[in-house]
Design a protein around this motif. Structure first.
Motif: not given
Length: 375
Positions: A159-163, A354-356, A362-364, A369-371
């Motif tokens: 949700k942090l990256v999709a919404v 970390g939020l890029i 969102l990357c560890d 990363c989760i894109v």
């Protein structure tokens, strides 16, 4: 030859009227006032002589004098001179009484006002000099970190990256999940060298816990806070499990106060981008409230060492127009000593993300990363 006899003198015929039907001779008529013969109208009945206006005036004055004499307690028939003298004496006494009461009232105005002012001052001085409330900062800092006591679920990461696919949305969402936001410390480029030297210690944390401190007073006269001390510091290891960071995009500055727990020499310091940045706040400023002034609202950045979570209180010194100068421990709304919690980045967090921003992901720490699905 016929003889004519001379006529008799004319007489009224006799009129019957007696009890025996005898004839009653008419009574001779009384001569008029001027000797005229009978036959004129009868004279009017005699009238009493009318009292003159002068006599009426004298009677009214005598009646008024009698009333005044009776009012003044004089014997009836007292002389006009005695009546006049007594009246003048009574008027003089009345005027002196009025003058005395007026003069007494005038002379008592100042003592009365003084007593009233003293009473108001005593009542005002008995009020609490000020009250303080503390609440976390709601606005998003320039750069930030959010600490959670648990791991994020796969759905929350997605949700942090999709919404919530921007920095403001991610910040609000992480706070809803129970995260504790921290702000990077201010860049004090204009601070004095002596303060910058203190900041060079590697033990000092790099993130600040930000809160708003509101000071207000109901007193009718002003109260000035001119000193501040941090008290009763207790620290423990941070319980943070997960950290989500928005990496710095360059130096950041802000308005407000900054201090470390325990504080460095001279803290709290001013962080505004103006003359005096990095200088002890109370060397040039006071917090003044009361006397109809608006409440004081201050943004405070508190910094604790890496990996610590601390609680602490504040003691302040104040002065007022009643020659009062004392130190007081700040209390909360329950009249208990105020305790402020300040967190830092845990040194052994199990997850750090970390939020890029570009592209948003969102990357560890390993670089995985989760894109966004559309990326």
């Amino acid at each position: 030859m016929t003889t004519i006899e001379p006529p008799d003198e004319r007489r009224d015929d006799p009129q019957p009227g007696g009890a025996d039907n005898t004839v009653t001779e008419p009574a001779p008529q009384q001569a008029g006032r001027d000797g005229d013969s009978a036959g004129g109208p009868p004279a009017a009945a005699a009238q009493p002589p009318r009292q003159s206006d002068a006599d009426e005036g004298n009677g009214a004055r005598e009646s008024f004098a009698s009333i005044v004499a009776e009012t003044l307690g004089l014997a009836p028939g007292s002389s006009r001179r005695r009546l006049t003298v007594t009246l003048l004496v009574m008027l003089s006494i009345a005027l002196m009484t009025v003058f005395r009461d007026t003069l007494t009232g005038y002379l008592m105005i100042k003592p009365s006002v003084t007593r009233e002012n003293d009473s108001n001052a005593e009542y005002d001085a008995d009020k609490a000099p000020f009250t303080v409330s503390v609440r976390p900062e709601e606005d998003e800092p320039e750069t930030w970190a959010v600490v959670l006591d648990r791991a994020l679920t796969p759905e929350e990461k997605q949700k942090l990256v999709a919404v919530e696919n921007d920095r403001a949305g991610a910040f609000s969402y992480l706070k809803k999940l129970g995260g504790r936001p921290l702000a990077t410390t201010a860049t004090l480029e204009n601070a004095p060298k002596r303060y910058k030297d203190q900041l060079a210690s590697p033990a000092l944390g790099g993130y600040a816990d930000v809160f708003q401190m509101n000071v207000m007073s109901t007193r009718s006269t002003s109260v000035a806070i001119n000193r501040w001390q941090v008290t009763d510091v207790t620290c423990q290891k941070s319980t943070g499990h997960t950290v989500v960071l928005l990496p710095e995009q360059g130096g950041a500055s802000y308005e407000g106060l900054q201090l470390h727990i325990p504080p460095l020499v001279g803290e709290p310091v001013l962080t505004d981008e103006t003359e005096g940045q990095g200088e002890p706040y109370f060397s040039t400023h006071v917090i003044e409230v009361g006397g109809g002034q608006p409440s004081g609202n201050y943004k405070v950045h508190a910094i604790v060492p890496w990996g610590k979570s601390c609680q602490w209180g504040i003691k302040v010194r104040y002065t007022d127009p009643y020659q009062t100068e004392r130190w007081v421990q700040l209390k909360d709304s329950n009249d208990k000593p105020l305790r402020i919690r300040t967190d830092s980045i845990p040194t052994d967090a199990r997850e750090t993300w970390g939020l890029i921003v570009q592209p948003w992901r969102l990357c560890d720490r390993s670089g995985k990363c989760i894109v966004h699905p559309t990326t």
